[in-house]
Design a protein around this motif. Structure first.
Motif, PDB file in Angstrom:
ATOM      1  N   GLU A   1       0.823  -1.215   0.000  1.00 38.56           N
ATOM      2  CA  GLU A   1       0.000   0.000   0.000  1.00 38.56           C
ATOM      3  C   GLU A   1       0.854   1.261   0.000  1.00 38.56           C
ATOM      4  OE1 GLU A   1      -3.785  -0.487   2.642  1.00 38.56           O
ATOM      5  OE2 GLU A   1      -2.094  -1.497   3.618  1.00 38.56           O
ATOM      6  N   SER A   2       1.930   1.241   0.762  1.00 37.06           N
ATOM      7  CA  SER A   2       2.849   2.378   0.851  1.00 37.06           C
ATOM      8  C   SER A   2       4.135   1.991   0.137  1.00 37.06           C
ATOM      9  CB  SER A   2       3.150   2.713   2.307  1.00 37.06           C
ATOM     10  OG  SER A   2       1.953   2.939   3.009  1.00 37.06           O
ATOM     11  N   PRO A   3       4.489   2.684  -0.946  1.00 37.94           N
ATOM     12  CA  PRO A   3       5.631   2.267  -1.757  1.00 37.94           C
ATOM     13  C   PRO A   3       6.965   2.142  -1.015  1.00 37.94           C
ATOM     14  CG  PRO A   3       4.367   3.903  -2.936  1.00 37.94           C
ATOM     15  CD  PRO A   3       3.787   3.807  -1.550  1.00 37.94           C
ATOM     16  N   GLY A   4       7.244   2.971  -0.021  1.00 42.73           N
ATOM     17  CA  GLY A   4       8.487   2.850   0.722  1.00 42.73           C
ATOM     18  C   GLY A   4       9.727   3.010  -0.128  1.00 42.73           C
ATOM     19  N   LEU A   5       9.787   4.070  -0.910  1.00 43.47           N
ATOM     20  CA  LEU A   5      10.941   4.336  -1.761  1.00 43.47           C
ATOM     21  C   LEU A   5      11.992   5.137  -0.990  1.00 43.47           C
ATOM     22  CD1 LEU A   5       8.866   5.498  -4.839  1.00 43.47           C
ATOM     23  CD2 LEU A   5       9.992   3.279  -4.569  1.00 43.47           C
ATOM     24  N   TYR A   6      13.208   5.077  -1.487  1.00 47.03           N
ATOM     25  CA  TYR A   6      14.267   5.930  -0.942  1.00 47.03           C
ATOM     26  C   TYR A   6      14.118   7.289  -1.624  1.00 47.03           C
ATOM     27  CZ  TYR A   6      16.261   1.644   0.907  1.00 47.03           C
ATOM     28  OH  TYR A   6      16.460   0.468   1.585  1.00 47.03           O
ATOM     29  N   GLU A   7      13.500   8.221  -0.933  1.00 47.08           N
ATOM     30  CA  GLU A   7      13.090   9.481  -1.556  1.00 47.08           C
ATOM     31  C   GLU A   7      14.245  10.420  -1.898  1.00 47.08           C
ATOM     32  OE1 GLU A   7       9.544  11.323  -0.347  1.00 47.08           O
ATOM     33  OE2 GLU A   7       8.487   9.457  -0.769  1.00 47.08           O
ATOM     34  N   LYS A   8      15.425  10.200  -1.320  1.00 41.97           N
ATOM     35  CA  LYS A   8      16.583  11.042  -1.642  1.00 41.97           C
ATOM     36  C   LYS A   8      17.393  10.473  -2.805  1.00 41.97           C
ATOM     37  CE  LYS A   8      16.977  13.145   2.866  1.00 41.97           C
ATOM     38  NZ  LYS A   8      17.841  13.488   3.995  1.00 41.97           N
TER      39      LYS A   8
END
Length: 183
Positions: A93-100
Protein backbone atom coordinates in the motif's frame (compact mmCIF):
# COMPACT_ATOMS: atom_id res chain seq x y z
CA UNK A 1 1.75 -21.83 -6.83
CA UNK A 2 0.07 -20.54 -3.65
CA UNK A 3 -1.63 -22.71 -1.07
CA UNK A 4 -2.87 -21.98 2.43
CA UNK A 5 -4.36 -24.22 5.08
CA UNK A 6 -5.96 -22.62 8.10
CA UNK A 7 -3.89 -19.47 7.66
CA UNK A 8 -4.62 -17.16 10.59
CA UNK A 9 -3.25 -13.88 11.89
CA UNK A 10 -4.06 -12.23 15.19
CA UNK A 11 -2.65 -8.89 16.32
CA UNK A 12 -2.48 -7.71 19.89
CA UNK A 13 -4.67 -4.65 20.33
CA UNK A 14 -2.77 -1.39 20.72
CA UNK A 15 -5.74 0.23 22.46
CA UNK A 16 -5.97 0.72 26.21
CA UNK A 17 -6.78 -2.80 27.40
CA UNK A 18 -8.41 -1.51 30.57
CA UNK A 19 -11.48 -0.55 28.56
CA UNK A 20 -14.05 -3.39 28.68
CA UNK A 21 -15.10 -2.76 25.04
CA UNK A 22 -11.63 -3.22 23.51
CA UNK A 23 -10.60 -6.80 22.65
CA UNK A 24 -7.13 -7.97 23.73
CA UNK A 25 -6.40 -9.08 20.19
CA UNK A 26 -7.74 -8.51 16.70
CA UNK A 27 -8.42 -11.41 14.34
CA UNK A 28 -7.21 -10.16 10.95
CA UNK A 29 -7.26 -13.43 8.96
CA UNK A 30 -9.40 -16.34 10.13
CA UNK A 31 -8.35 -19.86 9.02
CA UNK A 32 -8.00 -19.11 5.32
CA UNK A 33 -7.84 -22.04 2.92
CA UNK A 34 -7.07 -21.30 -0.72
CA UNK A 35 -5.17 -22.58 -3.70
CA UNK A 36 -3.94 -20.58 -6.68
CA UNK A 37 -2.38 -22.55 -9.52
CA UNK A 38 0.48 -21.42 -11.73
CA UNK A 39 -0.64 -18.95 -14.39
CA UNK A 40 -3.83 -17.98 -12.57
CA UNK A 41 -4.71 -14.45 -11.59
CA UNK A 42 -6.36 -14.27 -8.19
CA UNK A 43 -7.91 -11.22 -6.56
CA UNK A 44 -9.04 -10.54 -3.02
CA UNK A 45 -12.08 -8.30 -2.90
CA UNK A 46 -13.57 -7.01 0.30
CA UNK A 47 -14.01 -4.03 2.58
CA UNK A 48 -11.22 -2.26 4.41
CA UNK A 49 -10.07 -4.31 7.38
CA UNK A 50 -11.09 -7.65 5.85
CA UNK A 51 -7.53 -9.06 5.98
CA UNK A 52 -6.53 -8.76 2.32
CA UNK A 53 -3.29 -6.88 2.94
CA UNK A 54 -2.43 -9.00 5.99
CA UNK A 55 -2.81 -12.16 3.89
CA UNK A 56 -0.51 -10.78 1.18
CA UNK A 57 2.03 -9.72 3.82
CA UNK A 58 2.02 -13.24 5.30
CA UNK A 59 2.44 -14.88 1.88
CA UNK A 60 5.33 -12.52 1.06
CA UNK A 61 6.96 -13.37 4.42
CA UNK A 62 6.70 -9.82 5.76
CA UNK A 63 4.68 -10.88 8.82
CA UNK A 64 4.44 -14.32 10.38
CA UNK A 65 1.15 -16.21 10.59
CA UNK A 66 -0.24 -16.87 14.05
CA UNK A 67 -1.30 -20.34 12.96
CA UNK A 68 -1.89 -22.42 9.86
CA UNK A 69 0.43 -23.11 6.96
CA UNK A 70 1.15 -21.59 3.58
CA UNK A 71 3.30 -22.39 0.57
CA UNK A 72 4.43 -20.05 -2.19
CA UNK A 73 6.02 -21.54 -5.29
CA UNK A 74 6.35 -24.84 -3.44
CA UNK A 75 8.20 -23.26 -0.51
CA UNK A 76 6.80 -23.22 3.01
CA UNK A 77 6.15 -19.86 4.68
CA UNK A 78 7.97 -19.72 8.01
CA UNK A 79 10.57 -22.25 6.87
CA UNK A 80 11.92 -20.95 3.54
CA UNK A 81 11.24 -17.23 3.97
CA UNK A 82 14.45 -15.97 2.35
CA UNK A 83 13.87 -18.09 -0.75
CA UNK A 84 10.25 -16.96 -0.98
CA UNK A 85 11.24 -13.29 -0.64
CA UNK A 86 13.67 -13.74 -3.55
CA UNK A 87 11.01 -15.27 -5.78
CA UNK A 88 8.12 -12.89 -5.17
CA UNK A 89 7.52 -9.34 -6.18
CA UNK A 90 5.34 -7.20 -3.96
CA UNK A 91 3.70 -3.84 -4.27
CA UNK A 92 2.50 -2.74 -0.84
CA UNK A 93 0.00 0.00 0.00
CA UNK A 94 2.85 2.38 0.85
CA UNK A 95 5.63 2.27 -1.76
CA UNK A 96 8.49 2.85 0.72
CA UNK A 97 10.94 4.34 -1.76
CA UNK A 98 14.27 5.93 -0.94
CA UNK A 99 13.09 9.48 -1.56
CA UNK A 100 16.58 11.04 -1.64
CA UNK A 101 17.67 8.69 -4.42
CA UNK A 102 16.78 8.94 -8.09
CA UNK A 103 14.31 6.61 -9.74
CA UNK A 104 17.20 4.79 -11.39
CA UNK A 105 19.15 4.50 -8.13
CA UNK A 106 16.10 3.09 -6.34
CA UNK A 107 15.77 0.31 -8.89
CA UNK A 108 19.52 -0.28 -9.07
CA UNK A 109 19.66 -0.92 -5.32
CA UNK A 110 16.81 -3.42 -5.51
CA UNK A 111 18.38 -5.13 -8.51
CA UNK A 112 21.51 -5.68 -6.41
CA UNK A 113 19.48 -6.89 -3.42
CA UNK A 114 17.69 -9.41 -5.63
CA UNK A 115 20.97 -10.53 -7.20
CA UNK A 116 20.12 -9.43 -10.73
CA UNK A 117 23.39 -9.26 -12.74
CA UNK A 118 24.41 -5.67 -13.56
CA UNK A 119 23.96 -5.91 -17.34
CA UNK A 120 20.54 -7.54 -17.01
CA UNK A 121 19.54 -5.07 -14.29
CA UNK A 122 20.42 -2.02 -16.41
CA UNK A 123 18.41 -3.40 -19.35
CA UNK A 124 15.45 -4.30 -17.12
CA UNK A 125 15.47 -0.88 -15.42
CA UNK A 126 15.42 0.85 -18.79
CA UNK A 127 12.62 -1.42 -20.05
CA UNK A 128 10.42 -0.88 -16.98
CA UNK A 129 10.99 2.86 -16.65
CA UNK A 130 10.28 3.28 -20.37
CA UNK A 131 7.11 1.15 -20.23
CA UNK A 132 5.87 3.06 -17.18
CA UNK A 133 6.75 6.42 -18.77
CA UNK A 134 9.41 7.32 -16.19
CA UNK A 135 12.56 6.99 -18.27
CA UNK A 136 12.82 10.75 -18.83
CA UNK A 137 12.66 11.22 -15.05
CA UNK A 138 15.17 8.48 -14.17
CA UNK A 139 17.69 10.98 -12.79
CA UNK A 140 15.17 12.86 -10.63
CA UNK A 141 14.95 12.07 -6.93
CA UNK A 142 11.86 10.04 -6.20
CA UNK A 143 10.89 12.41 -3.38
CA UNK A 144 9.99 14.96 -6.06
CA UNK A 145 7.56 12.55 -7.74
CA UNK A 146 3.77 12.75 -7.61
CA UNK A 147 1.90 9.91 -5.87
CA UNK A 148 1.15 8.32 -9.22
CA UNK A 149 4.79 8.44 -10.32
CA UNK A 150 5.88 6.90 -7.01
CA UNK A 151 3.30 4.16 -7.55
CA UNK A 152 4.68 3.43 -11.01
CA UNK A 153 8.25 3.32 -9.64
CA UNK A 154 7.13 0.89 -6.93
CA UNK A 155 5.50 -1.29 -9.59
CA UNK A 156 8.77 -1.29 -11.53
CA UNK A 157 10.58 -2.34 -8.34
CA UNK A 158 8.15 -5.26 -7.83
CA UNK A 159 8.73 -6.45 -11.41
CA UNK A 160 12.49 -5.81 -11.62
CA UNK A 161 13.73 -9.32 -10.83
CA UNK A 162 11.03 -11.03 -12.91
CA UNK A 163 9.38 -12.72 -9.93
CA UNK A 164 7.64 -16.07 -10.18
CA UNK A 165 4.79 -14.76 -8.01
CA UNK A 166 3.60 -11.16 -7.99
CA UNK A 167 1.54 -9.60 -5.20
CA UNK A 168 -0.09 -6.28 -6.06
CA UNK A 169 -1.90 -4.47 -3.26
CA UNK A 170 -4.09 -1.81 -4.87
CA UNK A 171 -1.77 -1.39 -7.89
CA UNK A 172 -3.77 1.36 -9.58
CA UNK A 173 -4.06 3.51 -6.44
CA UNK A 174 -3.08 7.13 -7.27
CA UNK A 175 -2.77 6.38 -10.99
CA UNK A 176 -4.57 8.31 -13.68
CA UNK A 177 -6.75 6.24 -16.06
CA UNK A 178 -4.09 6.07 -18.77
CA UNK A 179 -1.38 4.88 -16.36
CA UNK A 180 -3.81 2.36 -14.83
CA UNK A 181 -4.39 0.97 -18.31
CA UNK A 182 -0.62 0.54 -18.81
CA UNK A 183 -0.36 -1.30 -15.49
Amino acid sequence: MIKTQGLTKRFKSTSDKRSPNVPAEILAVDHLDLEVREGEVFAFLGPNGAGKTTTVRMLACLVAPTEGQAWVNGRQVGVENDQIRGEVGILTESPGLYEKLTAYQNLDIYGRLYGVPDVASRARIRELLTRLELWDRRDDVSGSFSKGMKQKLAIARALLHEPKVLFLDEPTSALDPEAAKVV
